[in-house]
Scaffold this active site. Structure first.
Site, PDB file in Angstrom:
ATOM      1  N   ARG A  13       0.843  -1.214   0.000  1.00 44.51           N
ATOM      2  CA  ARG A  13       0.000   0.000   0.000  1.00 44.51           C
ATOM      3  C   ARG A  13       0.874   1.259   0.000  1.00 44.51           C
ATOM      4  NH1 ARG A  13      -0.533   4.672   2.685  1.00 44.51           N
ATOM      5  NH2 ARG A  13      -0.045   3.601   4.625  1.00 44.51           N
ATOM      6  N   ASP A  14       1.540   1.548   1.106  1.00 45.98           N
ATOM      7  CA  ASP A  14       2.334   2.783   1.183  1.00 45.98           C
ATOM      8  C   ASP A  14       3.472   2.713   0.165  1.00 45.98           C
ATOM      9  OD1 ASP A  14       3.125   5.259   2.125  1.00 45.98           O
ATOM     10  OD2 ASP A  14       3.244   4.663   4.220  1.00 45.98           O
ATOM     11  N   HIS A 227       4.673   4.480  12.876  1.00 43.44           N
ATOM     12  CA  HIS A 227       4.835   4.362  11.416  1.00 43.44           C
ATOM     13  C   HIS A 227       5.896   5.379  11.002  1.00 43.44           C
ATOM     14  CE1 HIS A 227       2.812   4.015   7.288  1.00 43.44           C
ATOM     15  NE2 HIS A 227       3.387   5.183   7.158  1.00 43.44           N
ATOM     16  N   HIS A 229       8.841   6.990   8.528  1.00 42.42           N
ATOM     17  CA  HIS A 229       9.479   7.129   7.212  1.00 42.42           C
ATOM     18  C   HIS A 229      10.937   7.483   7.469  1.00 42.42           C
ATOM     19  CE1 HIS A 229       6.001   6.974   4.321  1.00 42.42           C
ATOM     20  NE2 HIS A 229       5.382   6.984   5.488  1.00 42.42           N
ATOM     21  N   CYS A 260       3.772   9.078   0.890  1.00 41.62           N
ATOM     22  CA  CYS A 260       2.441   9.546   0.510  1.00 41.62           C
ATOM     23  C   CYS A 260       2.575  10.544  -0.636  1.00 41.62           C
ATOM     24  CB  CYS A 260       1.758  10.207   1.711  1.00 41.62           C
ATOM     25  SG  CYS A 260       0.179  10.931   1.264  1.00 41.62           S
ATOM     26  N   ASN A 273       9.273   4.450   3.596  1.00 38.54           N
ATOM     27  CA  ASN A 273       9.117   3.989   4.980  1.00 38.54           C
ATOM     28  C   ASN A 273      10.411   3.345   5.458  1.00 38.54           C
ATOM     29  OD1 ASN A 273       6.337   3.846   3.639  1.00 38.54           O
ATOM     30  ND2 ASN A 273       5.844   3.615   5.790  1.00 38.54           N
TER      31      ASN A 273
HETATM   32  P1  HMG Z   1     -13.008  14.205  -3.188  1.00 36.74           P
HETATM   33  O1  HMG Z   1     -12.608  14.486  -4.579  1.00 36.74           O
HETATM   34  O2  HMG Z   1     -13.072  15.333  -2.230  1.00 36.74           O
HETATM   35  O3  HMG Z   1     -14.386  13.450  -2.987  1.00 36.74           O
HETATM   36  O4  HMG Z   1     -12.014  13.073  -2.640  1.00 36.74           O
HETATM   37  P2  HMG Z   1     -15.595  13.108  -3.875  1.00 36.74           P
HETATM   38  O5  HMG Z   1     -16.564  12.503  -2.930  1.00 36.74           O
HETATM   39  O6  HMG Z   1     -15.988  14.311  -4.672  1.00 36.74           O
HETATM   40  O7  HMG Z   1     -15.076  11.972  -4.860  1.00 36.74           O
HETATM   41  C1  HMG Z   1     -14.319  12.209  -6.021  1.00 36.74           C
HETATM   42  C2  HMG Z   1     -14.454  11.018  -6.929  1.00 36.74           C
HETATM   43  O8  HMG Z   1     -13.908   9.858  -6.303  1.00 36.74           O
HETATM   44  C3  HMG Z   1     -15.900  10.682  -7.233  1.00 36.74           C
HETATM   45  O9  HMG Z   1     -15.912  10.074  -8.522  1.00 36.74           O
HETATM   46  C4  HMG Z   1     -16.237   9.659  -6.184  1.00 36.74           C
HETATM   47  O10 HMG Z   1     -17.280   8.798  -6.577  1.00 36.74           O
HETATM   48  C5  HMG Z   1     -14.939   8.887  -6.087  1.00 36.74           C
HETATM   49  P3  HMG Z   1     -16.522  10.850  -9.771  1.00 36.74           P
HETATM   50  O11 HMG Z   1     -17.948  11.130  -9.416  1.00 36.74           O
HETATM   51  O12 HMG Z   1     -15.717  12.116  -9.921  1.00 36.74           O
HETATM   52  O13 HMG Z   1     -16.350   9.872 -10.901  1.00 36.74           O
HETATM   53  N1  HMG Z   1     -14.726   8.298  -4.767  1.00 36.74           N
HETATM   54  C6  HMG Z   1     -14.252   7.057  -4.594  1.00 36.74           C
HETATM   55  N2  HMG Z   1     -13.922   6.094  -5.474  1.00 36.74           N
HETATM   56  C7  HMG Z   1     -13.476   4.930  -4.955  1.00 36.74           C
HETATM   57  N3  HMG Z   1     -13.339   4.696  -3.637  1.00 36.74           N
HETATM   58  C8  HMG Z   1     -13.661   5.642  -2.730  1.00 36.74           C
HETATM   59  C9  HMG Z   1     -14.144   6.874  -3.203  1.00 36.74           C
HETATM   60  N4  HMG Z   1     -14.535   8.004  -2.601  1.00 36.74           N
HETATM   61  C10 HMG Z   1     -14.889   8.862  -3.573  1.00 36.74           C
HETATM   62  N5  HMG Z   1     -13.518   5.377  -1.424  1.00 36.74           N
HETATM   63  C11 HMG Z   1     -11.286  11.355  -1.136  1.00 36.74           C
HETATM   64  C12 HMG Z   1     -12.053  12.656  -1.269  1.00 36.74           C
HETATM   65  C13 HMG Z   1     -11.083  11.100   0.344  1.00 36.74           C
HETATM   66  C14 HMG Z   1     -12.105  10.235  -1.760  1.00 36.74           C
HETATM   67  C15 HMG Z   1      -9.921  11.495  -1.865  1.00 36.74           C
HETATM   68  O14 HMG Z   1      -9.285  12.642  -1.373  1.00 36.74           O
HETATM   69  C16 HMG Z   1      -9.021  10.312  -1.661  1.00 36.74           C
HETATM   70  O15 HMG Z   1      -9.295   9.233  -2.156  1.00 36.74           O
HETATM   71  N6  HMG Z   1      -7.873  10.512  -0.950  1.00 36.74           N
HETATM   72  C17 HMG Z   1      -6.962   9.442  -0.630  1.00 36.74           C
HETATM   73  C18 HMG Z   1      -5.543   9.932  -0.706  1.00 36.74           C
HETATM   74  C19 HMG Z   1      -4.617   8.808  -0.283  1.00 36.74           C
HETATM   75  O16 HMG Z   1      -4.891   7.641  -0.449  1.00 36.74           O
HETATM   76  N7  HMG Z   1      -3.448   9.187   0.291  1.00 36.74           N
HETATM   77  C20 HMG Z   1      -2.465   8.276   0.708  1.00 36.74           C
HETATM   78  C21 HMG Z   1      -2.851   7.500   1.949  1.00 36.74           C
HETATM   79  S1  HMG Z   1      -2.522   8.350   3.469  1.00 36.74           S
HETATM   80  C22 HMG Z   1      -0.826   8.096   3.765  1.00 36.74           C
HETATM   81  O17 HMG Z   1      -0.111   7.638   2.899  1.00 36.74           O
HETATM   82  C23 HMG Z   1      -0.272   8.394   5.134  1.00 36.74           C
HETATM   83  C24 HMG Z   1       0.000   7.115   5.953  1.00 36.74           C
HETATM   84  O18 HMG Z   1       0.924   6.278   5.281  1.00 36.74           O
HETATM   85  C25 HMG Z   1       0.562   7.483   7.341  1.00 36.74           C
HETATM   86  C26 HMG Z   1       1.767   8.438   7.288  1.00 36.74           C
HETATM   87  O19 HMG Z   1       2.772   8.118   6.660  1.00 36.74           O
HETATM   88  O20 HMG Z   1       1.634   9.502   7.905  1.00 36.74           O
HETATM   89  C27 HMG Z   1      -1.289   6.308   6.171  1.00 36.74           C
HETATM   90 MG    MG Z   2       3.088   6.429   5.348  1.00 32.10          MG
END
Ligand code: HMG
Ligand code: MG
Length: 319
Positions: A13-14, A227, A229, A260, A273
């Site tokens: 994932r990450d 967690h 990095h 991320c 990470n």
């Molecule tokens: P948005 O654009 O504000 O929301 O995104 P929306 O509701 O308008 O949705 C946009 C489009 O995505 C729409 O499709 C939705 O249907 C679809 P369209 O109508 O335009 O065709 N949609 C989805 N599709 C599939 N699965 C879903 C979903 N939700 C909406 N669940 C949203 C808001 C939260 C969805 C977006 O910002 C997003 O997906 N963000 C995720 C970003 C991400 O994954 N970042 C990395 C993970 S975090 C990380 O790495 C940190 C961590 O490792 C810890 C650390 O290191 O600190 C965990």
């Molecule tokens: Mg991370």
């Protein structure tokens, strides 16, 4: 306190979410199988997020479907979900598989408003609001919930983050009913001193609700996971600090993959990470153990690096 330290490998994932290329589904599945052979405790397999935001993981359902009937006893599979839609996709995986392939979903927020907006297009308060129904429904389905707080030390956009803010967001997640609190040093800004200060602040505020007090309790406390990095090569030196304060669960990434995409700035790409092998070795140097097979982990790390077509910076013991 249990001396066996638990490890979640987040490389599928990450590790893969920050790569410019999209790794074929079959190779992602091969990486997960390889991590199962290494006996990590948990594998963060993918994310049910918007494919527009993270196209690299758009095949989450297919990856899980290919792992049907292959989850070894004693190993958990988990996935990130940002909202109810993500949870529905995760529940559908289990329903279609006819087994609890996904044991846990991970919701994620941050201690930085700017990062939260860039990562999820929402304020911290809005993310927490979104999580309420996700947590309730996951629990009804018997699925555990991990809550990530990103930017525990610093934010790529706002700079240093006050530890009190991390404690505050963590308290809100605990109020919502998470089973595990995962503290994410998203850009690898932790030093041993900064991490100690952060953990002591969180413990002062929440210690009686977490498992880092080192005390026996009548009820089950929320697990605390770190967690890291590894931007500046200091991640391994932070591990003993966390162990000394009672942390018994860490995230690592095979081959040190990770980052991320929404933590990158125009000048700096989000860092990888801590490699799971470095993590295991830091734990062992501290006199504690994991149940990981290091030779097999080295094989998984080599595979992970090969997926990115680049050499492993920490090849580990030669088999
Ligand atoms: P948005 O654009 O504000 O929301 O995104 P929306 O509701 O308008 O949705 C946009 C489009 O995505 C729409 O499709 C939705 O249907 C679809 P369209 O109508 O335009 O065709 N949609 C989805 N599709 C599939 N699965 C879903 C979903 N939700 C909406 N669940 C949203 C808001 C939260 C969805 C977006 O910002 C997003 O997906 N963000 C995720 C970003 C991400 O994954 N970042 C990395 C993970 S975090 C990380 O790495 C940190 C961590 O490792 C810890 C650390 O290191 O600190 C965990
Ligand atoms: Mg991370």
């Amino acid at each position: 306190m249990d001396e066996l330290v638990r490890i979640t490998d987040v490389s599928p994932r990450d590790g893969l979410q920050n790569e410019p290329g999209i790794v074929p589904t079959s190779l992602k599945v091969e990486l997960v199988r390889s991590l199962c052979r290494a006996r990590v405790d948990e594998i963060e397999v993918s994310s049910f997020v918007s494919p527009k935001w993270v196209p690299q993981l758009a095949d989450a359902s297919e990856v899980f479907a290919s792992l049907r009937n292959q989850k070894p006893d004693g190993i958990s599979f988990s996935a990130l979900v940002p909202n109810e839609r993500g949870l529905q996709a995760a529940l559908a995986v289990n329903q279609n598989a006819g087994e609890r392939l996904i044991d846990k979903v991970s919701i994620f927020t941050a201690a930085s408003e700017t990062f939260s907006a860039k990562n999820t297009n929402a304020t911290i308060a809005e993310t927490l609001e979104r999580f309420k129904p996700v947590i309730d429904r996951a629990k009804q389905a018997g699925i555990r919930v991990r809550g990530y707080v990103s930017c525990i030390i610093a934010c790529p956009f706002e700079g240093p983050i006050p530890p009190e803010r991390v404690a505050e967001v963590s308290a809100r997640l605990l109020d919502l009913g998470i089973d595990e609190l995962d503290l994410g040093d998203t850009i690898g800004a932790a030093t041993p001193d900064r991490l100690r200060h952060l953990l002591l602040t969180v413990r002062d505020r929440l210690g009686d609700r977490l498992d880092i007090t080192g005390e026996q309790r009548q009820y089950t406390p929320v697990h605390t996971i770190i967690h890291l990095h590894d931007t500046n090569g200091l991640a391994a030196s932070c591990v003993p600090v966390a162990l000394d304060l009672g942390v018994r669960w860490f995230d690592g990434s095979a081959g040190g993959l990770g980052g991320c995409p929404y933590a990158s700035t125009p000048d700096t790409r989000a860092p990888g990470n801590i490699s799971t092998l470095s993590l295991v070795e830091a734990i062992e140097r501290h006199g504690l153990r994991t149940r990981i097979n290091k030779d097999r982990l080295a094989a998984a790390s080599t595979l992970a690096r090969r997926l990115l077509d680049s050499p492993d910076p920490n090849p580990g013991p030669q088999a």
